[in-house]
Design a protein around this motif. Structure first.
Motif, mmCIF file in Angstrom:
data_model
loop_
_atom_site.group_PDB
_atom_site.id
_atom_site.type_symbol
_atom_site.label_atom_id
_atom_site.label_comp_id
_atom_site.label_asym_id
_atom_site.label_seq_id
_atom_site.Cartn_x
_atom_site.Cartn_y
_atom_site.Cartn_z
ATOM 1 N N ASP A 1 29.319 49.492 34.708
ATOM 2 C CA ASP A 1 30.421 48.689 34.172
ATOM 3 C C ASP A 1 30.137 48.234 32.740
ATOM 4 O O ASP A 1 31.024 48.224 31.888
ATOM 5 C CB ASP A 1 30.673 47.452 35.052
ATOM 6 N N ILE B 1 32.294 48.538 29.019
ATOM 7 C CA ILE B 1 32.569 47.410 28.117
ATOM 8 C C ILE B 1 32.032 47.724 26.720
ATOM 9 O O ILE B 1 32.694 47.462 25.710
ATOM 10 C CB ILE B 1 31.966 46.099 28.659
ATOM 11 N N ALA C 1 32.380 42.363 32.315
ATOM 12 C CA ALA C 1 32.931 43.510 33.034
ATOM 13 C C ALA C 1 33.376 43.093 34.432
ATOM 14 O O ALA C 1 32.573 42.573 35.204
ATOM 15 C CB ALA C 1 31.887 44.616 33.137
ATOM 16 N N LEU D 1 35.045 48.404 37.293
ATOM 17 C CA LEU D 1 35.464 48.929 35.988
ATOM 18 C C LEU D 1 35.008 50.369 35.793
ATOM 19 O O LEU D 1 35.775 51.212 35.316
ATOM 20 C CB LEU D 1 34.937 48.038 34.854
ATOM 21 N N GLU E 1 37.240 52.800 37.789
ATOM 22 C CA GLU E 1 38.586 52.875 37.206
ATOM 23 C C GLU E 1 38.555 53.650 35.887
ATOM 24 O O GLU E 1 39.454 54.439 35.598
ATOM 25 C CB GLU E 1 39.154 51.474 36.985
ATOM 26 N N ALA E 2 37.515 53.414 35.075
ATOM 27 C CA ALA E 2 37.412 54.112 33.787
ATOM 28 C C ALA E 2 37.243 55.616 34.002
ATOM 29 O O ALA E 2 37.885 56.423 33.316
ATOM 30 C CB ALA E 2 36.245 53.557 32.984
ATOM 31 N N SER F 1 40.689 42.200 34.883
ATOM 32 C CA SER F 1 40.866 43.344 35.778
ATOM 33 C C SER F 1 40.555 44.630 35.023
ATOM 34 O O SER F 1 40.758 44.711 33.809
ATOM 35 C CB SER F 1 42.305 43.400 36.299
ATOM 36 N N PRO F 2 40.070 45.649 35.723
ATOM 37 C CA PRO F 2 39.818 46.926 35.057
ATOM 38 C C PRO F 2 41.072 47.492 34.386
ATOM 39 O O PRO F 2 41.012 47.952 33.252
ATOM 40 C CB PRO F 2 39.337 47.833 36.189
ATOM 41 N N LEU G 1 41.804 45.833 31.063
ATOM 42 C CA LEU G 1 40.916 46.262 29.989
ATOM 43 C C LEU G 1 41.205 47.688 29.534
ATOM 44 O O LEU G 1 41.059 48.021 28.363
ATOM 45 C CB LEU G 1 39.455 46.154 30.433
#
Length: 191
Positions: free
Chosen positions: A39, A43, A58, A62, A65-66, A123-124, A127
């Protein structure tokens, strides 16, 4: 394919935020590097891109999701380059759940109205929303036709060719361009 941690910082050479995000996984052939290994690394990428301030915490999930967004973005860009359809579920979910809240407010100090935009930074999706939004703008822009894949052998990087002549061939002249020119020179010398 083996994914390794990069020994260098992420590459920002695509001339487009969404393509740079896709390029956070890079390499040639089976030698791949993933800039996202936890995570915090996501970031760090978002900070480098100027999307979040230093000290941003983070949120959980995250990284997952990324990576989902990156894979979906890569698939839709490649599909669009071939004028074909792709699954938009992940991208549309990011756009919906991460959308910043926009409000009109009165600013007592300046005695004027102003727009206040608040992202859902906890939240992911909040961001990652700017990346999904940049992807939408890229895909719907008239200049999408200038999105290219590097012509170097096995290079997976994408870039937006904004050069005047639109004849850019490599993700970076310093790396792939030089490598391909040296290979061509050696082929000419050996013939």
């Amino acid at each position: 394919m083996e994914i390794k941690n990069p020994s260098s910082p992420p590459l920002f050479l695509a001339d487009n935020l969404a393509l740079d995000f896709i390029n956070s996984e890079y390499g040639t052939g089976d030698d791949r590097h993933d800039c996202f290994d936890d995570d915090r690394s996501v970031i760090d990428w978002l900070q480098t891109a100027g999307l979040v301030p230093k000290g941003t915490v983070a949120p959980p999930e995250l990284l997952g999701e990324a990576r989902q967004l990156r894979d979906a973005a890569r698939a839709v860009v490649h599909a669009a380059m071939k004028s074909s359809e792709a699954d938009l579920t992940v991208i549309n979910r990011m756009l919906e759940t991460g959308r910043p809240e926009t409000r009109l407010e009165w600013d007592q100090d300046t005695q004027r109205y102003r727009v206040d935009v608040r992202s859902v930074a906890d939240s992911p999706a909040g961001l990652l929303w700017p990346v999904a939004n940049a992807l939408v703008k890229l895909l719907t822009d008239d200049k999408f036709e200038y999105v290219r894949q590097c012509e170097a052998h096995n290079c997976i990087l994408l870039f937006h060719d904004l050069s005047k002549s639109h004849r850019r061939r490599w993700c970076s002249m310093a790396t792939c361009g030089n490598r391909m020119k040296v290979a061509a020179f050696r082929n000419r010398k050996s013939s």
